[in-house]
Design a protein around this motif. Structure first.
Motif, short mmCIF file in Angstrom:
data_model
loop_
_atom_site.label_atom_id
_atom_site.label_comp_id
_atom_site.label_asym_id
_atom_site.label_seq_id
_atom_site.Cartn_x
_atom_site.Cartn_y
_atom_site.Cartn_z
N GLY A 164 4.62 3.26 2.06
CA GLY A 164 4.97 4.62 1.58
C GLY A 164 3.95 5.40 1.84
O GLY A 164 2.77 5.13 1.96
N TYR A 165 4.43 6.77 1.63
CA TYR A 165 3.68 8.02 2.20
C TYR A 165 4.07 9.07 1.19
O TYR A 165 5.05 9.76 1.58
CB TYR A 165 3.74 8.14 3.74
CG TYR A 165 2.42 8.96 4.07
CD1 TYR A 165 1.53 8.62 5.10
CD2 TYR A 165 2.35 10.29 3.81
CE1 TYR A 165 0.68 9.34 5.53
CE2 TYR A 165 1.37 11.08 4.22
CZ TYR A 165 0.44 10.81 5.01
OH TYR A 165 -0.42 11.50 5.72
N LEU A 166 3.06 9.51 0.35
CA LEU A 166 3.49 10.62 -0.50
C LEU A 166 2.36 11.57 -0.41
O LEU A 166 1.41 11.32 -0.23
CB LEU A 166 3.80 10.11 -2.04
CG LEU A 166 4.71 9.06 -2.19
CD1 LEU A 166 4.73 8.46 -3.77
CD2 LEU A 166 6.26 9.50 -2.01
N ASP A 191 10.62 -2.30 -1.39
CA ASP A 191 11.29 -1.30 -0.58
C ASP A 191 10.31 -0.28 0.15
O ASP A 191 8.86 -0.42 -0.34
CB ASP A 191 12.24 -0.59 -1.33
CG ASP A 191 13.57 -1.41 -1.47
OD1 ASP A 191 13.99 -2.15 -0.81
OD2 ASP A 191 14.27 -1.11 -2.82
N ALA A 192 10.58 0.53 0.87
CA ALA A 192 9.57 1.50 1.44
C ALA A 192 9.96 2.67 1.09
O ALA A 192 11.22 2.93 0.62
CB ALA A 192 9.59 1.61 2.95
N LEU A 193 9.18 3.74 1.09
CA LEU A 193 9.43 5.02 0.69
C LEU A 193 8.55 6.25 1.62
O LEU A 193 7.33 6.00 1.35
CB LEU A 193 8.91 5.30 -0.98
CG LEU A 193 9.35 6.46 -1.64
CD1 LEU A 193 9.64 6.13 -3.02
CD2 LEU A 193 8.50 7.51 -1.75
N ILE A 199 1.77 4.57 8.45
CA ILE A 199 2.86 3.71 8.74
C ILE A 199 2.42 2.34 9.60
O ILE A 199 2.88 1.40 9.34
CB ILE A 199 4.31 4.43 9.18
CG1 ILE A 199 4.72 5.53 8.13
CG2 ILE A 199 5.34 3.57 9.24
CD1 ILE A 199 4.83 5.05 6.85
N ARG A 200 1.83 2.94 10.75
CA ARG A 200 1.54 1.78 11.81
C ARG A 200 0.41 0.91 11.14
O ARG A 200 0.24 -0.38 11.70
CB ARG A 200 1.10 2.38 13.13
CG ARG A 200 2.30 3.21 13.79
CD ARG A 200 2.02 3.25 15.36
NE ARG A 200 3.04 4.12 15.88
CZ ARG A 200 4.39 3.56 16.33
NH1 ARG A 200 4.44 2.21 15.76
NH2 ARG A 200 5.11 4.27 16.86
N ALA A 201 -0.42 1.50 10.29
CA ALA A 201 -1.29 0.84 9.64
C ALA A 201 -0.79 -0.45 8.59
O ALA A 201 -1.57 -1.26 8.49
CB ALA A 201 -2.49 1.59 9.11
N VAL A 210 0.78 -1.29 0.14
CA VAL A 210 0.11 -0.12 0.06
C VAL A 210 1.10 1.17 -0.13
O VAL A 210 1.50 1.46 1.09
CB VAL A 210 -0.84 0.06 1.26
CG1 VAL A 210 -1.78 1.14 1.35
CG2 VAL A 210 -1.73 -1.13 1.11
N LEU A 211 0.83 2.15 -0.90
CA LEU A 211 1.48 3.43 -1.12
C LEU A 211 0.26 4.81 -0.89
O LEU A 211 -0.57 4.57 -1.63
CB LEU A 211 1.96 3.50 -2.67
CG LEU A 211 2.81 5.04 -2.72
CD1 LEU A 211 3.74 5.26 -1.69
CD2 LEU A 211 3.30 4.79 -4.18
N VAL A 212 0.47 5.15 0.28
CA VAL A 212 -0.39 6.26 0.40
C VAL A 212 -0.06 7.57 -0.41
O VAL A 212 0.88 8.21 -0.33
CB VAL A 212 -0.38 6.51 2.09
CG1 VAL A 212 -1.31 7.99 2.25
CG2 VAL A 212 -1.11 5.63 2.95
N LEU A 213 -1.19 8.00 -0.98
CA LEU A 213 -1.13 9.25 -1.88
C LEU A 213 -2.13 10.14 -1.21
O LEU A 213 -3.07 10.04 -1.56
CB LEU A 213 -0.97 8.96 -3.30
CG LEU A 213 -0.98 9.88 -4.19
CD1 LEU A 213 0.63 10.62 -4.13
CD2 LEU A 213 -1.24 9.62 -5.42
#
Length: 221
Positions: free
Chosen positions: A105-107, A127-129, A99-101, A83-86
């Motif tokens: 990644g978080y953008l 990888d993480a971002l 992040i805890r969920a 999951v990449l949060v945007l």
């Protein structure tokens, strides 16, 4: 040629979804296989399609992105789905909660198209971002005491493992860590994998948070 990365977009704004699709698919190595307008329907689409990665908004009706992310991460059938949060939101509480969920990644939505595609590839590869703005938010939270320092999770780590975790917290890649510590890239990757296992961290993003919350890395260092 490898198969394209399979992507699901979850965002309550149709215009945003319509704009993200061609941006993601431009180079041909990413394909959008599904869309959803809220977290609940997004979760259903992910369970149906089992994509490589989900682009997840946070503020949505019916079920928000945080709850949907937790449900995806908790579902053993979706192991490997990243999951990449945007989002447009960069408040401390949202960063830590995402992040805890289990977000990898978080953008923020002001990201450039090329950088977005690179982020999708990075997170899908395991990888993480965290964007620089998000990393700064994490550091500010620690400095202001929003994330109390607790070094106990580091008990039992070797000196070398602490060094590697410190460099992860500073944002270095595996290759950069190898160069900094005079290791081979393979050895660097082994240390990162070992840290993930020993600290019970889902991915690199969780290691970054741990590095700050344990006091191993501090703002300005």
């Amino acid at each position: 040629m490898s198969d394209p990365l399979r992507l699901v977009i979850v965002d309550d704004q149709q215009l945003v979804r319509a704009g993200l699709r061609p941006l993601a698919e431009r180079d041909g190595d990413i394909v959008v296989v599904g869309e959803a307008a809220d977290g609940r329907s997004g979760l259903a689409r992910v369970q149906e399609l089992r994509p490589d990665l989900v682009l997840m908004d946070l503020r949505m009706p019916v079920m928000d992105g945080l709850e949907a992310t937790r449900a995806i991460v908790a579902d053993e059938r979706l192991d490997g789905v990243r999951v990449l949060v945007l989002t447009t939101f960069d408040e401390d509480e949202h960063v830590h909660e995402a992040i805890r969920a289990g977000a990898s990644g978080y953008l923020l939505k002001d990201i450039a198209p090329d950088a977005l595609r690179a982020a999708i590839r990075t997170v899908a590869a395991g990888d993480a971002l965290l964007s620089p703005a998000i990393t700064a938010t994490v550091m500010r939270a620690v400095a202001e005491g929003a994330a109390p320092v607790d070094p106990r999770p580091l008990d039992g780590l070797t000196e070398r493992e602490r060094e590697v975790l410190t460099l992860i917290g500073r944002g270095l890649t595996n290759d950069e860590i190898a160069g900094e510590l005079f290791l081979s890239p393979a050895t660097s990757r082994t240390y990162v994998s070992r840290l993930l296992s020993r600290l019970g961290a889902r991915d690199r993003a969780a290691l970054v948070i741990l590095a700050y919350e344990t006091g191993l890395v501090r703002p300005g260092r």
